[in-house]
Design an enzyme around this catalytic site. Structure first.
Site, mmCIF file in Angstrom:
data_model
loop_
_atom_site.group_PDB
_atom_site.id
_atom_site.type_symbol
_atom_site.label_atom_id
_atom_site.label_comp_id
_atom_site.label_asym_id
_atom_site.label_seq_id
_atom_site.Cartn_x
_atom_site.Cartn_y
_atom_site.Cartn_z
ATOM 1 N N ASP A 54 0.814 -1.173 -0.113
ATOM 2 C CA ASP A 54 0.169 -0.030 0.055
ATOM 3 C C ASP A 54 0.797 1.319 0.088
ATOM 4 O OD1 ASP A 54 0.833 -0.202 2.752
ATOM 5 O OD2 ASP A 54 -0.965 -0.042 3.500
ATOM 6 N N SER A 55 2.271 1.038 0.169
ATOM 7 C CA SER A 55 3.193 2.175 -0.338
ATOM 8 C C SER A 55 2.624 2.787 -1.748
ATOM 9 C CB SER A 55 4.434 1.578 -0.360
ATOM 10 O OG SER A 55 4.655 0.377 -1.440
ATOM 11 N N ASP A 93 -1.048 -6.107 0.215
ATOM 12 C CA ASP A 93 -1.327 -5.391 1.632
ATOM 13 C C ASP A 93 -2.880 -5.267 1.609
ATOM 14 O OD1 ASP A 93 0.655 -4.717 3.236
ATOM 15 O OD2 ASP A 93 1.503 -3.172 1.896
ATOM 16 N N LYS A 122 -1.157 -9.402 3.453
ATOM 17 C CA LYS A 122 -0.412 -8.843 4.458
ATOM 18 C C LYS A 122 -1.022 -7.797 5.346
ATOM 19 C CE LYS A 122 3.602 -5.781 3.569
ATOM 20 N NZ LYS A 122 3.009 -4.481 4.650
ATOM 21 N N GLU A 124 -0.920 -5.018 9.184
ATOM 22 C CA GLU A 124 0.174 -4.384 9.948
ATOM 23 C C GLU A 124 -0.487 -4.589 11.539
ATOM 24 O OE1 GLU A 124 0.927 -0.407 8.823
ATOM 25 O OE2 GLU A 124 1.321 -1.010 6.829
ATOM 26 N N GLU A 191 10.110 -3.917 9.883
ATOM 27 C CA GLU A 191 10.346 -2.415 9.193
ATOM 28 C C GLU A 191 11.013 -1.597 10.353
ATOM 29 O OE1 GLU A 191 7.219 -0.781 6.856
ATOM 30 O OE2 GLU A 191 8.382 0.913 6.398
HETATM 31 O O1 KIV Z 1 3.685 -0.982 1.577
HETATM 32 C C1 KIV Z 1 4.756 -1.363 1.502
HETATM 33 O O2 KIV Z 1 5.454 -1.331 0.362
HETATM 34 C C2 KIV Z 1 5.442 -2.245 2.499
HETATM 35 C C3 KIV Z 1 6.673 -2.329 2.603
HETATM 36 C C4 KIV Z 1 7.329 -0.975 3.136
HETATM 37 C C5 KIV Z 1 7.230 -3.495 3.430
HETATM 38 O O3 KIV Z 1 4.648 -2.523 3.297
#
Ligand code: KIV
Length: 272
Positions: A54-55, A93, A122, A124, A191
């Site tokens: 989600d970056s 994510d 994924k 968090e 991270e």
């Molecule tokens: O969203 C993302 O790119 C991530 C990485 C920073 C691990 O979660």
């Protein structure tokens, strides 16, 4: 590539293979991608795990955090990435606000898998996510957990900074990592945590620990693609692999080689 550098194993990457790689001490190469063209470059270069992070909210959409990213956004980008990948395992994510309860998480994860062709989702957070991880895992949805600097929590954390520096916070992170593994997590992203803490968690868990800004003592490394290509100002723990090279393909290949050889992160990219 030097004689001594291990090469990528052929055939589709699975969570079982990643666990075997950890057991055999072979480093896992992970990298983010958000579209089919870059995904294909990564896949052909031998990246093991393509993370649809989600970056994308920051590097593609231009937001100042990942909080505004929607489930529809993630489905769209995950589907595009899937079209570019043949070998790499696709981890996607779950965006902010979509996994507040086991039922909500299940509905969101089903969309990511059915519409976005995700193979792993994924999410968090630590102990608070234990029930969600268990709920998904018991229903056949592989989960990658994410501890340390969790960008979706930026407003709670008060910025993007190293986590687990104090003894109590470090102990809590070790406990949470164990809880998430026991709940069924298949992978863990760590991270921005001190090198020694990442190494301790890596040794305590059977599941692979993939670091970003967590030093070299991890089972694998992940970077945001745009940081690797020097498109962003980039955090200190990133390296511009395109600098001095002629193409994106060469940059990604150099990253794969550096991670597999244990040459990335180096001292300059290790923050604690
Ligand atoms: O969203 C993302 O790119 C991530 C990485 C920073 C691990 O979660």
């Amino acid at each position: 590539m030097s004689e001594a550098t291990p090469k990528a194993e052929q055939g589709p990457v699975t969570v079982r293979r990643l666990r075997r790689m950890k057991a055999e001490g072979r480093r896992i190469v992970a990298l983010t991608a958000y579209d089919a063209s870059f995904a294909a470059v990564l896949d052909e270069a031998g990246v093991d795990v393509v993370l649809v992070g989600d970056s994308l909210g920051m590097v593609v959409q231009g937001h100042d955090s990942t909080v505004p990213v929607s489930l529809d956004d993630m489905v769209y980008h995950a589907r595009a990435v899937a079209r570019g990948c043949r070998r790499a395992l696709r981890v996607v994510d779950m965006p902010f606000g979509t996994y507040g309860s086991p039922a909500a998480a299940h509905a969101a994860a089903v969309r990511l898998m059915q519409e976005g062709a995700a193979q792993v989702v994924k999410l968090e957070g630590g102990a608070v996510q234990r029930e969600v991880v268990r709920h998904l895992s018991e229903r056949g949805i592989p989960v990658c957990a994410h501890l340390g600097l969790t960008p979706q929590w930026v407003h709670k954390l008060g910025g993007y900074r190293l986590q687990g520096r104090e003894r109590e916070a470090a102990e809590r992170m070790v406990t949470e990592a164990r809880l998430l593994e026991a709940a069924g997590a298949e992978l863990l992203v760590l991270e921005c945590v001190p090198t020694a803490l990442a190494g301790r968690i890596r040794r305590e868990l059977a599941i692979p620990v993939i670091g970003i800004g967590a030093g070299p003592d991890c089972d694998g490394q992940v970077l945001v693609l745009y940081d690797l290509l020097g498109l962003t100002r980039g955090p200190r723990f990133a390296r511009d692999f395109l600098a001095g090279r002629g193409s994106v393909r060469e940059a990604v290949a150099a990253y794969c080689e550096a991670v597999r050889a244990g040459a990335f992160p180096g001292e300059a990219e290790t923050i604690a």
